[in-house]
Design an enzyme around this catalytic site. Structure first.
Site, mmCIF file in Angstrom:
data_model
loop_
_atom_site.group_PDB
_atom_site.id
_atom_site.type_symbol
_atom_site.label_atom_id
_atom_site.label_comp_id
_atom_site.label_asym_id
_atom_site.label_seq_id
_atom_site.Cartn_x
_atom_site.Cartn_y
_atom_site.Cartn_z
ATOM 1 N N LYS A 81 0.851 -1.192 0.000
ATOM 2 C CA LYS A 81 0.000 0.000 0.000
ATOM 3 C C LYS A 81 0.887 1.242 0.000
ATOM 4 O O LYS A 81 1.928 1.270 0.676
ATOM 5 C CB LYS A 81 -0.880 -0.055 1.248
ATOM 6 C CG LYS A 81 -1.968 0.988 1.373
ATOM 7 C CD LYS A 81 -2.799 0.658 2.617
ATOM 8 C CE LYS A 81 -3.940 1.630 2.859
ATOM 9 N NZ LYS A 81 -4.741 1.225 4.040
ATOM 10 N N SER A 155 -9.366 1.045 3.308
ATOM 11 C CA SER A 155 -8.605 1.936 2.453
ATOM 12 C C SER A 155 -7.574 1.209 1.605
ATOM 13 O O SER A 155 -7.013 1.764 0.670
ATOM 14 C CB SER A 155 -7.904 2.991 3.308
ATOM 15 O OG SER A 155 -7.022 2.403 4.247
ATOM 16 N N SER A 179 -9.556 -1.633 7.317
ATOM 17 C CA SER A 179 -9.019 -1.469 5.969
ATOM 18 C C SER A 179 -8.273 -2.690 5.456
ATOM 19 O O SER A 179 -8.031 -2.800 4.257
ATOM 20 C CB SER A 179 -8.075 -0.261 5.929
ATOM 21 O OG SER A 179 -8.769 0.923 6.244
#
Length: 598
Positions: A81, A155, A179
């Protein structure tokens, strides 16, 4: 993909490693094939940056020259990420104005690199990891691998899609409110959210620093645990880092599940049906289902975004927001700026609220060994999400937001498909450091439900079993680590699982014995701060030998800890407590001995 006969249908670690061992696959051929897949994949919002091809191929060649010895993740391709630092690649947190190029890898990335993993690139996310839906990025909204009209979850949006689409074997996300779990549900994956601090967060752009966890997306529980084991370890660069430990749970657990009045699927009857089917399947595995009162968990979940805790997000971006507020995605900016209305007193008020609610959750957790909940109530289209960005985001976090506030571990898993072809997921949630047991549960139920993994729905072939079941023992006196009788445990191969506190209704006494010994006793009606103890793990054989050698007046009974779990532990025969000094106020035997020796 039809032109890739040597690439496994499912990028499980074992399948990749089998190809390497047989000589039908090399790290170089694999990453070349995956780069071609990435280039051809229609969703261009998945990645923010890729490792340059020449650099990636050079790393693969270097691995091939060194060989796999000592590299548990040899040639395993993965994605991170883009709020996690990778040396030489921009870290943007999905905000171009925030971008910087770090000189060093995040600690977790460095450990994965040392283990032989090959980093493919950096994935898109809800900006500053603020959201559970995946639509809050100027780089676009990654979509569920099953239907491009629907959200990927966030996310860690790009991280999940990259694995679900077969572009990487695993990925790193982060998880503050869910997330690392919600996107797993929407892309038919395992999503492992370790205990806070088990994976170092040094080199991660914080969202809520006290709650943030690096998470792992994979096709099976075994792969997630392999990645976790390779990357875990205490790190002084992360103030929340903790040494790995193991909180074992029973192999045949009691699972806390939603009562009828707490089942909220936002009108999604197909999701409700799949949850019931998962519970029924769990029962066929010999697991007991226990209904819990979800209300205190729901109230804690609501506080994460609905109260002063949002100010921690404000603190994380305060310096940047002073000069770049207009560069922040509008919904994200509104959320971050909302923290400015809270005072320090408000924050403490909400901390107290969580602590009060925590007492209620402990009573519910005492009924079971772990929770089995829906990962998310439903899934939304991108259009629906953009129309109601705050309301629908809150819905997605109904069963995830409380977990880090209660310092729990969790693993999400696929649980089947609705008639419209969209996936549904469920999550096991347990005490901190219960990852091994939770992963064993998840693996067994994942295979029993037959939902497969990722876009192909291929069935994982690798199984995961928790290490041999240990007997736990609560230690309160001279057997504590570093104290005079601790060698009696270590000589039997016992290991320290973690420090702990007893429940509030325990007292500690100094017995008139030689040498001095403590007497731990449960005292109904008493409410204190708990007694400092340690939880140790022994093999069943070692436990039997240890108990057989215990001298009177000590015995083994059941001790309840602050988290509501019960374990075998040292207790004292009642007659020995007569006339013994009450030393409860010292909080534990170690503190009492230090006071006496002062």
């Amino acid at each position: 993909m039809e032109n890739e006969p040597m690439i496994p249908a499912l990028l499980e670690f074992s399948a990749i490693q089998t190809g390497y061992a047989a000589g039908t696959l090399t790290p170089t051929t694999l990453v070349k094939a995956l780069l071609a897949r990435i280039a051809a994949y229609p969703d261009k919002a998945v990645f923010i940056s890729l490792v340059p091809e020449e650099s990636l191929l050079a790393q693969a060649a270097r691995l091939e020259a060194e060989g796999p010895t000592g590299k548990p993740l040899y040639g395993i391709p993965y994605v991170v990420k883009d709020n996690i630092d990778v040396a030489g690649l921009p870290t943007t947190a999905a905000c171009p104005a925030f971008a910087y190029i770090p000189e060093h890898d995040a600690t977790t990335v460095a450990r994965l690199r040392a283990a032989g993993a090959l980093l493919m690139g950096k994935a898109n996310l809800d900006q500053f990891a603020t959201g559970l839906n995946g639509t809050r990025s100027p780089h676009g909204a990654p979509r569920s691998v099953f239907n491009a009209a629907y959200i990927s979850g966030g996310s860690s949006s790009g991280s999940a899609v990259s694995v679900g689409a077969g572009l990487a074997a695993f990925s790193l996300g982060t998880d503050t409110a869910g997330s690392g779990r919600v996107p797993a549900a929407f892309n038919n994956l395992i999503g492992l959210k370790p205990s806070i601090g088990r994976l170092s967060a040094a080199g991660v752009v914080p969202a809520c620093k006290s709650l943030d966890c690096i998470s792992i997306f994979a096709n099976c529980a075994a792969d997630a645990m392999t990645a976790l084991t390779a990357a875990e370890g205490h790190d002084t660069a992360d103030c929340y880092s903790r040494a790995p430990a193991n909180h074992p749970l029973p192999t045949a657990p009691r699972l806390g599940v939603l009562a009828a009045g707490d089942k909220d699927f936002a009108g999604d009857q197909a999701a409700a049906t799949l949850y019931e089917a998962a519970l029924a399947k769990a029962q066929t595995l010999g697991w007991e289902l226990v209904e819990i009162d979800y209300a205190p968990f729901r109230d804690i979940a609501a506080l994460l975004y609905g109260g002063a805790f949002v100010a921690e997000r404000t603190a994380a971006t305060r310096a940047f927001m002073k000069t770049h507020a207009e560069d922040v995605f509008p919904v994200v900016r509104t959320i971050i700026e909302s923290g400015n209305k809270f005072s320090a007193a408000d924050a403490f008020d909400d901390i107290y609220k969580v602590q009060a609610l925590r007492q209620l959750t402990m009573a519910e957790l005492a009924k079971c060994d772990a929770l089995l909940l829906p990962t998310a109530p439903t899934i939304f289209t991108v259009e629906e999400m953009l129309a109601e960005p705050v309301k629908h985001n809150s819905t997605l976090g109904l069963y995830t937001n409380f977990v880090n506030l209660l310092d729990m571990a969790a693993i999400a898993l696929p649980a089947g498909f609705k008639p419209d072809g969209l996936p549904f997921g469920i999550t096991f949630i347990g005490p901190a450091f219960s990852e091994t047991s939770l992963s064993a549960y998840a693996d067994k139920l994942h295979k029993a439900l037959g939902a497969g993994a990722g876009m192909t729905r291929a069935e994982p072939q690798t199984s995961y079993e928790a290490p041999m079941e240990e007997v736990t023992l609560v230690v309160a006196g001279a057997h504590l680590s570093g104290m005079v009788l601790n060698h009696e445990l270590t000589s039997l191969g016992a290991r320290l699982i973690r420090p702990a506190l007893t429940a509030a209704d325990y007292k500690l006494h100094a017995l008139a014995t030689t040498p001095p010994k403590p007497g731990l006793a449960q005292t109904p009606g008493f409410s204190g701060a708990g007694i400092a103890v340690e939880l140790w793990g022994l093999s069943p054989e070692a436990f039997g030998r240890f108990v057989a050698a215990l001298p009177a007046p000590m015995g083994i009974g059941r001790v309840t800890l602050e988290d509501g779990t019960t374990h075998p532990g040292f207790l004292c025969e009642a007659h020995a407590l007569e006339g013994a000094e009450d030393i409860t106020a010292h909080g534990g035997w170690r503190a009492y001995r230090a006071h006496r020796n002062h």
